[in-house]
Design an enzyme around this catalytic site. Structure first.
Site, PDB file in Angstrom:
ATOM      1  N   TYR A 243     -18.335 -16.341 -86.304  1.00  0.00           N
ATOM      2  CA  TYR A 243     -19.505 -16.030 -85.976  1.00  0.00           C
ATOM      3  C   TYR A 243     -20.151 -17.375 -86.316  1.00  0.00           C
ATOM      4  O   TYR A 243     -20.515 -17.912 -87.347  1.00  0.00           O
ATOM      5  CB  TYR A 243     -20.428 -15.140 -86.619  1.00  0.00           C
ATOM      6  CG  TYR A 243     -21.350 -14.593 -85.891  1.00  0.00           C
ATOM      7  CD1 TYR A 243     -22.051 -13.859 -84.212  1.00  0.00           C
ATOM      8  CD2 TYR A 243     -22.878 -15.320 -86.124  1.00  0.00           C
ATOM      9  CE1 TYR A 243     -22.862 -14.046 -83.900  1.00  0.00           C
ATOM     10  CE2 TYR A 243     -23.932 -15.139 -85.012  1.00  0.00           C
ATOM     11  CZ  TYR A 243     -23.868 -14.887 -84.313  1.00  0.00           C
ATOM     12  OH  TYR A 243     -25.409 -14.594 -83.317  1.00  0.00           O
TER      13      TYR A 243
ATOM     14  N   TYR B 262     -29.268  -7.282 -80.233  1.00  0.00           N
ATOM     15  CA  TYR B 262     -27.965  -7.403 -79.688  1.00  0.00           C
ATOM     16  C   TYR B 262     -28.357  -5.375 -79.794  1.00  0.00           C
ATOM     17  O   TYR B 262     -27.900  -4.143 -80.600  1.00  0.00           O
ATOM     18  CB  TYR B 262     -26.810  -6.867 -80.608  1.00  0.00           C
ATOM     19  CG  TYR B 262     -26.176  -8.721 -80.588  1.00  0.00           C
ATOM     20  CD1 TYR B 262     -25.208  -8.387 -79.551  1.00  0.00           C
ATOM     21  CD2 TYR B 262     -26.335  -9.220 -81.406  1.00  0.00           C
ATOM     22  CE1 TYR B 262     -24.769  -9.277 -79.648  1.00  0.00           C
ATOM     23  CE2 TYR B 262     -26.221 -10.272 -80.774  1.00  0.00           C
ATOM     24  CZ  TYR B 262     -24.688 -10.521 -80.124  1.00  0.00           C
ATOM     25  OH  TYR B 262     -24.617 -12.229 -79.778  1.00  0.00           O
TER      26      TYR B 262
ATOM     27  N   ASP C 140     -19.569 -24.625 -90.657  1.00  0.00           N
ATOM     28  CA  ASP C 140     -21.049 -24.211 -90.525  1.00  0.00           C
ATOM     29  C   ASP C 140     -21.250 -23.409 -91.290  1.00  0.00           C
ATOM     30  O   ASP C 140     -20.811 -22.124 -92.007  1.00  0.00           O
ATOM     31  CB  ASP C 140     -20.369 -22.757 -88.936  1.00  0.00           C
ATOM     32  CG  ASP C 140     -21.485 -21.680 -88.790  1.00  0.00           C
ATOM     33  OD1 ASP C 140     -22.965 -22.110 -89.645  1.00  0.00           O
ATOM     34  OD2 ASP C 140     -21.799 -20.823 -88.138  1.00  0.00           O
TER      35      ASP C 140
ATOM     36  N   LYS D 175     -30.867 -20.950 -90.986  1.00  0.00           N
ATOM     37  CA  LYS D 175     -31.222 -19.402 -92.327  1.00  0.00           C
ATOM     38  C   LYS D 175     -31.508 -19.612 -93.706  1.00  0.00           C
ATOM     39  O   LYS D 175     -32.618 -19.798 -93.475  1.00  0.00           O
ATOM     40  CB  LYS D 175     -29.492 -18.700 -92.512  1.00  0.00           C
ATOM     41  CG  LYS D 175     -29.319 -17.954 -91.129  1.00  0.00           C
ATOM     42  CD  LYS D 175     -27.835 -16.631 -91.494  1.00  0.00           C
ATOM     43  CE  LYS D 175     -28.153 -16.468 -89.535  1.00  0.00           C
ATOM     44  NZ  LYS D 175     -26.565 -16.524 -88.989  1.00  0.00           N
TER      45      LYS D 175
END
Ligand SMILES: *Cc1c(COP(=O)(O)O)cnc(C)c1O
Length: 427
Positions: free
Chosen positions: A147, A19, A248, A277
């Protein structure tokens, strides 16, 4: 070896960072090595890592047992295709994952990243509905400020404003958004709190394959901790409307919130769950989508009789070995004691920020500490200040937050929160 200036100029001119704009004048630091909870920069500075490299490096860097397991695995094979072939690291990891995740999940799909694991979950939900004779159920309900990743499918269920959905209009699938739960973690969820989700399911439920949400902690979309009771009621509403629940757990999984998986705070079981992750202890990219027996049998028996996904590096043996070793290290450690210790330390260390003029809210849950400011952070100013103070903290928007490796000592935790207090007070 080229000199550091030359390397950094190649970076500045030719590499995109997450980003970011390539022509940006924001500093990028060159890391030479990392050990335990410290990053060693090429400038010679050592930084205490407050980010766990985005939730993932839970045991610290350069861990001897992780290194040894990977070196051992390299001697037999680094990779082999998963189409028509299998191997022990994948099978052992599957056994381990099924033993620690909620009971009804009993099938796993391996992929390379969290975003892909979310896309896979969405495809599973659609194929399941199709195979059940409900091909019109193709949309998803998601929470604002969520997200879920950056591929098109995952992106479509991220917050529509911060995710810049307008830019991709016409290409991005249009999903249905419910306002963010305002009931905080530890609070009850009132009828008023659940009403937006309840009404949305009543109106759109029959077009939807699934509700997707991050359990308890909304991560990169706002670092917000919401009521376990909300999650419990969401599960109930999904059952009533025959809508699958996708959780999630990519940020929350493997102990970060004080439970092995955040859904345990609400004793809720998903139909599909994504992890990533911290799965490999931050060594290599790997993610998993888990589903119930009902979902995989119905997909197997429907059209076209297979699940439509299969990445080249599916179940990479090195990644599976890293995951297996990391989970064993976690379960053998006193991770709950560590998370409790971190939680206490963050609560104590960040509490003084509550009284600061520039601070809007301070919240701590498990190994996550968040200071929400009233104004956007000036990254160009604040990141170098943290680096000068010997800590690695990377804020976004109005949020300055940390989620340290579980093995961080209390002294290092104190240094992290001290740096936050001092630097925030001078904003
Ligand atoms: C990071 C994250 C993802 C995306 O994972 P990647 O590995 O970056 O693709 C998805 N969902 C949540 C909750 C995350 O925190």
């Amino acid at each position: 070896m080229q000199d550091l200036e030359e390397l950094l100029s190649i970076d500045r001119n030719s590499i995109w960072h997450p980003y970011s704009a390539m022509s940006s004048d924001l500093p990028v630091y060159h890391v030479e090595s990392a050990h335990g909870v410290r990053l060693k920069l090429s400038s010679g500075q050592e930084l205490i890592d407050g980010m766990s490299s985005w939730w993932s490096v839970i045991h610290g860097y350069n861990h001897p047992q992780m290194n040894q397991a990977l070196e051992q695995q390299l001697k037999s094979m680094g990779h082999v295709m998963f189409g028509g072939l299998t191997h022990t690291p994948a099978i052992e990891l599957t056994k381990k994952l099924l033993s620690i995740t909620p009971e009804p999940l009993n099938a796993v799909f391996y992929s390379d990243s969290g975003s892909v694991a979310v896309d896979v979950a969405m495809k599973m939900a659609i194929q399941y509905c199709h195979a059940k004779g409900e091909p019109k159920r193709k949309r998803f309900i998601s929470l604002r400020s969520g997200y879920h990743g950056d591929t098109f499918g995952a992106m479509s269920v991220c917050d529509p404003d911060t995710g810049m959905h307008s830019l991709f209009a016409g290409v991005l699938p249009e999903q249905i958004f419910v306002e963010q739960p305002r009931c905080r973690f530890g609070e009850q969820c009132t009828d008023k709190d659940i009403a937006p989700l309840k009404n949305t399911l009543a109106e759109y439920g029959n077009q939807c394959a699934a509700l997707i949400m991050e359990p308890i902690v909304q991560g990169a979309g706002g670092m917000w901790f919401y009521s376990a009771d909300y999650l419990k009621q969401a599960r109930q509403l999904c059952n009533e409307h025959d809508v699958l629940l996708i959780l999630d757990e990519i940020a929350t999984g493997f102990g970060r919130t004080g439970k092995l998986f955040a859904c345990e705070h609400a004793q809720v079981v998903p139909d599909i769950m994504c992890v990533g992750k911290a799965l490999t202890g931050g060594y290599i990219s790997l993610a998993v989508t888990l589903a119930t027996k009902e979902i995989h049998t119905i997909i197997d028996n429907g059209e076209p009789g297979v699940f439509m996904h299969g990445p080249t590096f599916m179940a990479n043996p090195l990644a599976c070995t890293a995951a297996l070793t990391s989970i064993s290290l976690l379960l053998e450690s006193d991770w709950q004691g560590n998370i409790n210790r971190i939680q206490q330390s963050l609560e104590k260390g960040l509490a003084p920020c509550r009284n600061m003029e520039q601070v809007n809210d301070v919240r701590v849950l498990g190994g996550i500490g968040v200071v929400e400011l009233k104004q956007q952070v000036d990254m160009k100013r604040i990141v170098p200040q943290f680096v000068d103070a010997g800590v690695w903290i990377r804020p976004f928007g109005k949020l300055i937050y940390i989620m340290p490796p579980y093995v961080m000592t209390s002294d290092d935790l104190d240094s992290l929160t001290r740096a936050m207090r001092v630097i925030i007070s001078k904003i």
